[in-house]
Design a protein around this motif. Structure first.
Motif, short mmCIF file in Angstrom:
data_model
loop_
_atom_site.label_atom_id
_atom_site.label_comp_id
_atom_site.label_asym_id
_atom_site.label_seq_id
_atom_site.Cartn_x
_atom_site.Cartn_y
_atom_site.Cartn_z
N LEU A 74 0.81 -1.20 0.00
CA LEU A 74 0.00 0.00 0.00
C LEU A 74 0.85 1.27 0.00
O LEU A 74 0.32 2.37 0.02
N TRP A 145 -7.33 -6.72 -1.86
CA TRP A 145 -6.57 -5.48 -1.87
C TRP A 145 -7.47 -4.25 -1.91
O TRP A 145 -7.21 -3.26 -1.22
N SER A 149 -7.66 -1.68 1.32
CA SER A 149 -7.13 -0.33 1.09
C SER A 149 -8.20 0.73 1.33
O SER A 149 -7.91 1.79 1.92
#
Length: 253
Positions: A74, A145, A149
């Motif tokens: 990230l 993901w 995130s």
């Protein structure tokens, strides 16, 4: 009368499941272990890091009792590498998923989970890999993901370096991968019947399932129509051929 349920998981269900992903936290207060359905959480002792489910880490972050350590993938540099891979190196494919974790084989070497194993050994496979912790590899997008995130940017943006740049890179990456998902359906129209989904995330699958299913159904209908037309043409040619043979026999008599 109950309405028919859609096939597969919907985006809200995928977002709920992603909250079980483990993330790394730095506690600011002591906290004893908590018994959960998934097992007992580790004892929190500042400033030692610990791994907690995403939902619990966000709760402690809201209460200012812990900070969340963002996973390496990230960070802006890692996201930029992934965007470069998706747009320049392999514009027709998705970035590969994170490699499986390694463990010692007792002889100074290492082997991955899922290989040769003994009864009782722990076997891990996506989406149950610890791919959102501080020890996760960079340059690879995990299965959840997008959901992880978004949750971290919404509730722990102050713990993420260059959060504004991260938001921009994630938006660019999401647009690029969405275009690839739409473009991958051309392989169905070409007759291959297979869409490669290696490296595609859970939320991307949930959001694209309706579109891809519609394309598959359309290709199926077109194929059925073409097959029906072909059979009608063959039957018509067979009838015409049979009529010519009958005329020839009459002429001979």
């Amino acid at each position: 009368m109950a309405l028919p349920l859609p096939s597969g998981l919907v985006p809200s269900e995928v977002a709920f499941i992603s909250e079980m992903e483990l993330v790394t936290v730095v506690p600011r207060q002591r906290l004893e272990p908590i018994d959960l359905l998934s097992g007992e959480t580790p004892a929190l002792r500042p400033p030692h890091r610990a791994q907690l489910p995403l939902w619990l880490a966000v709760l402690l972050k809201k209460q200012r009792r812990a900070n969340i350590v963002p996973p390496p993938w990230l960070h802006p540099a890692s996201l930029q590498d992934i965007v470069n891979y998706e747009t320049t190196i392999e514009p027709a494919a998705f970035s590969p998923p994170p490699p499986p974790p390694m463990r010692s084989d007792g002889r100074g070497g290492a082997r991955s989970f899922g290989g040769d194993h003994k009864p009782g050994d722990q076997l891990l496979s996506p989406p149950f890999l610890p791919s959102c912790t501080a020890d996760a590899p960079s340059g690879h997008l995990p299965y959840h993901w997008l959901e992880v995130s978004e949750a971290l940017l919404a509730h722990a943006a102050d713990d993420i370096p260059s959060a504004a740049e991260v938001r921009t890179l994630l938006r660019d990456l999401q647009e690029v991968r969405a275009a690839k998902m739409r473009g991958s359906t051309t392989q169905l129209q070409a007759g291959d019947g297979v869409v490669p989904l290696r490296g595609v995330g859970a939320m991307e699958l949930a959001e694209s399932r309706g579109f891809v299913s519609g394309v598959v159904e359309g290709v199926r209908k077109l194929g059925a129509s073409a097959e029906a037309t072909r059979r009608e043409e063959e039957e018509e040619r067979a009838r015409e051929g049979g009529g010519d043979d009958s005329e020839d026999e009459m002429d001979f008599q």
